[in-house]
Design a protein around this motif. Structure first.
Motif, PDB file in Angstrom:
ATOM      1  N   TYR A  48      -9.260  -8.545   4.593  1.00  0.00           N
ATOM      2  CA  TYR A  48      -9.235  -7.094   4.470  1.00  0.00           C
ATOM      3  C   TYR A  48     -10.452  -6.534   5.182  1.00  0.00           C
ATOM      4  O   TYR A  48     -11.584  -6.988   4.955  1.00  0.00           O
ATOM      5  CB  TYR A  48      -9.266  -6.682   2.995  1.00  0.00           C
ATOM      6  CG  TYR A  48      -9.441  -5.185   2.777  1.00  0.00           C
ATOM      7  CD1 TYR A  48      -8.406  -4.306   3.051  1.00  0.00           C
ATOM      8  CD2 TYR A  48     -10.647  -4.678   2.311  1.00  0.00           C
ATOM      9  CE1 TYR A  48      -8.568  -2.937   2.866  1.00  0.00           C
ATOM     10  CE2 TYR A  48     -10.825  -3.312   2.120  1.00  0.00           C
ATOM     11  CZ  TYR A  48      -9.772  -2.446   2.393  1.00  0.00           C
ATOM     12  OH  TYR A  48      -9.936  -1.094   2.216  1.00  0.00           O
ATOM     13  N   GLU A  56       0.976   3.539   2.192  1.00  0.00           N
ATOM     14  CA  GLU A  56       1.496   3.705   3.554  1.00  0.00           C
ATOM     15  C   GLU A  56       2.681   2.779   3.801  1.00  0.00           C
ATOM     16  O   GLU A  56       3.693   3.182   4.392  1.00  0.00           O
ATOM     17  CB  GLU A  56       0.382   3.418   4.559  1.00  0.00           C
ATOM     18  CG  GLU A  56       0.776   3.662   6.011  1.00  0.00           C
ATOM     19  CD  GLU A  56      -0.367   3.365   6.959  1.00  0.00           C
ATOM     20  OE1 GLU A  56      -0.732   2.177   7.089  1.00  0.00           O
ATOM     21  OE2 GLU A  56      -0.900   4.325   7.560  1.00  0.00           O
ATOM     22  N   ASP A  57       2.577   1.524   3.340  1.00  0.00           N
ATOM     23  CA  ASP A  57       3.681   0.580   3.504  1.00  0.00           C
ATOM     24  C   ASP A  57       4.897   1.022   2.688  1.00  0.00           C
ATOM     25  O   ASP A  57       6.043   0.888   3.133  1.00  0.00           O
ATOM     26  CB  ASP A  57       3.259  -0.817   3.062  1.00  0.00           C
ATOM     27  CG  ASP A  57       2.257  -1.452   4.025  1.00  0.00           C
ATOM     28  OD1 ASP A  57       2.099  -0.910   5.140  1.00  0.00           O
ATOM     29  OD2 ASP A  57       1.634  -2.454   3.641  1.00  0.00           O
ATOM     30  N   PHE A  69      -5.518   3.429   0.800  1.00  0.00           N
ATOM     31  CA  PHE A  69      -5.594   2.223   1.618  1.00  0.00           C
ATOM     32  C   PHE A  69      -6.150   1.029   0.853  1.00  0.00           C
ATOM     33  O   PHE A  69      -6.066  -0.109   1.320  1.00  0.00           O
ATOM     34  CB  PHE A  69      -6.423   2.472   2.893  1.00  0.00           C
ATOM     35  CG  PHE A  69      -7.837   2.931   2.640  1.00  0.00           C
ATOM     36  CD1 PHE A  69      -8.830   2.032   2.295  1.00  0.00           C
ATOM     37  CD2 PHE A  69      -8.170   4.275   2.756  1.00  0.00           C
ATOM     38  CE1 PHE A  69     -10.127   2.456   2.071  1.00  0.00           C
ATOM     39  CE2 PHE A  69      -9.469   4.709   2.542  1.00  0.00           C
ATOM     40  CZ  PHE A  69     -10.445   3.796   2.195  1.00  0.00           C
ATOM     41  N   THR A  82     -10.248   4.437   6.012  1.00  0.00           N
ATOM     42  CA  THR A  82      -9.131   3.570   6.358  1.00  0.00           C
ATOM     43  C   THR A  82      -9.451   2.135   5.969  1.00  0.00           C
ATOM     44  O   THR A  82     -10.613   1.743   5.878  1.00  0.00           O
ATOM     45  CB  THR A  82      -8.814   3.636   7.864  1.00  0.00           C
ATOM     46  OG1 THR A  82      -7.638   2.867   8.144  1.00  0.00           O
ATOM     47  CG2 THR A  82      -9.962   3.071   8.691  1.00  0.00           C
ATOM     48  N   LEU A 103      -4.949  -7.849   6.407  1.00  0.00           N
ATOM     49  CA  LEU A 103      -4.504  -8.654   7.539  1.00  0.00           C
ATOM     50  C   LEU A 103      -3.885  -9.949   7.021  1.00  0.00           C
ATOM     51  O   LEU A 103      -4.543 -10.691   6.292  1.00  0.00           O
ATOM     52  CB  LEU A 103      -5.687  -8.975   8.451  1.00  0.00           C
ATOM     53  CG  LEU A 103      -6.492  -7.758   8.950  1.00  0.00           C
ATOM     54  CD1 LEU A 103      -7.786  -8.221   9.619  1.00  0.00           C
ATOM     55  CD2 LEU A 103      -5.654  -6.924   9.901  1.00  0.00           C
ATOM     56  N   SER A 161       0.857  -1.180   0.000  1.00  0.00           N
ATOM     57  CA  SER A 161       0.000   0.000   0.000  1.00  0.00           C
ATOM     58  C   SER A 161       0.897   1.235   0.000  1.00  0.00           C
ATOM     59  O   SER A 161       2.116   1.144   0.231  1.00  0.00           O
ATOM     60  CB  SER A 161      -0.887   0.012   1.245  1.00  0.00           C
ATOM     61  OG  SER A 161      -0.093   0.174   2.410  1.00  0.00           O
ATOM     62  N   GLU A 204     -12.335  -2.741   6.445  1.00  0.00           N
ATOM     63  CA  GLU A 204     -12.351  -1.330   6.066  1.00  0.00           C
ATOM     64  C   GLU A 204     -13.276  -0.542   6.981  1.00  0.00           C
ATOM     65  O   GLU A 204     -14.339  -1.023   7.387  1.00  0.00           O
ATOM     66  CB  GLU A 204     -12.812  -1.201   4.615  1.00  0.00           C
ATOM     67  CG  GLU A 204     -12.709   0.193   4.036  1.00  0.00           C
ATOM     68  CD  GLU A 204     -13.002   0.208   2.540  1.00  0.00           C
ATOM     69  OE1 GLU A 204     -12.212  -0.398   1.790  1.00  0.00           O
ATOM     70  OE2 GLU A 204     -14.023   0.783   2.140  1.00  0.00           O
ATOM     71  N   THR A 225      -7.369  -2.052   6.103  1.00  0.00           N
ATOM     72  CA  THR A 225      -6.186  -2.805   6.521  1.00  0.00           C
ATOM     73  C   THR A 225      -6.215  -4.203   5.928  1.00  0.00           C
ATOM     74  O   THR A 225      -7.220  -4.913   6.042  1.00  0.00           O
ATOM     75  CB  THR A 225      -6.116  -2.913   8.053  1.00  0.00           C
ATOM     76  OG1 THR A 225      -6.159  -1.607   8.628  1.00  0.00           O
ATOM     77  CG2 THR A 225      -4.828  -3.600   8.485  1.00  0.00           C
TER      78      THR A 225
END
Length: 274
Positions: free
Chosen positions: A218, A55-56, A82, A224, A228, A53, A220, A226
């Motif tokens: 995943y 962010e990553d 995201f 946001t 997993l 992503s 949401e 995430t």
């Protein structure tokens, strides 16, 4: 067989990450600790199976002191930051299991339904940007053009059917579309209101299985999302999905209910007779 453009980009991204990691004298585990990523996530990126992503990618840049290289290397996409990783993973999945408690899953949305969703978002966007967002969302559904892969299951709370997103006409069209997909391509199950509490009522979730890597989940929320990849968390999510599925209507019963609700919306559009 020639590599797809997307796969070639994933491979190039992975090679760049591996080269810079090794140049820094770091193992995958060490880089993962610095970037707050799992070792397996680093391994999948380097193998060309996943893209990070945004962010990553920012954390990878910071850990390797690369000045934004890994953010800039991400392909341009008209998606929320995201969700970028999920959009990359969907075409690779052999099975996708969705649960939604308020909205039709993006893969199943019609143009008018999607437009209504984006039009109510915040911050507001121009008509042109809204149209771009709709095209991007509809483009994701191309993975359903293959008649076999991925296998898609859609588990829907009854609230998804009852909320008239975009108005009665748009909602009737959306539900007819789900029925069509259910008759020809996907499995659909509805969790009726009469079930009461169930195992997934706190959150929507997307579960993905792959031929060459471990399953992922995943989740949401507002602005946001995430991915997993912890095996224990993914397994717990799979069990919760199975528990909720056990409370749902059968595929045929669900299609019958969706048809009935679509007819209600269609009837509501017709002028009342004096």
């Amino acid at each position: 067989m020639a590599l797809s453009e997307k796969q070639a980009k994933r491979n190039a991204y992975g090679e760049e990450l591996r080269e810079r990691r090794e140049r820094a004298g770091l193992t995958q585990a060490q880089l993962g600790k610095l970037a707050v990523l799992s070792r397996s996530h680093i391994a999948h990126i380097e193998a060309g199976r996943r893209l990070p992503s945004r962010e990553d990618a920012e954390r990878l840049d910071q850990a390797l002191n690369t000045g934004g290289v890994f953010v800039r290397f991400l392909p341009d996409a008209n998606l929320a930051a995201f969700f970028e990783e999920v959009a990359e993973l969907e075409p690779q999945a052999v099975m996708i299991r969705e649960y939604q408690n308020s909205l039709v899953p993006g893969l199943l949305q019609t143009e008018e339904y999607a437009r209504a969703v984006f039009a109510r978002g915040f911050p507001r966007v121009s008509d042109e940007k809204c149209a771009e967002n709709v095209r991007t969302r509809l483009g994701r559904a191309k993975i359903l053009e293959d008649s076999l892969t991925p296998e898609v299951w859609a588990l829907l709370d009854e609230a998804v059917l009852r909320r008239p997103v975009g108005g009665y006409r748009a909602m009737a069209e959306q539900l007819r579309h789900i029925v069509h997909l259910g008759e020809h391509r996907i499995r659909v199950h509805v969790l009726p209101f009469s079930v009461g509490a169930h195992a997934l009522m706190e959150s929507g979730v997307t579960l993905m299985r792959f031929a060459d890597m471990a399953p992922l989940a995943y989740v949401e929320g507002l602005n946001t999302g995430t991915v997993l990849d912890s095996p224990a968390v993914v397994e717990q999510s799979l069990v919760s999905y199975d528990l909720a599925l056990g409370d749902a209507l059968s595929h045929q019963e669900s299609l019958a209910l969706i048809r009935a609700v679509a007819e209600e919306y269609e009837d509501a559009q017709r002028p009342a007779h004096p």
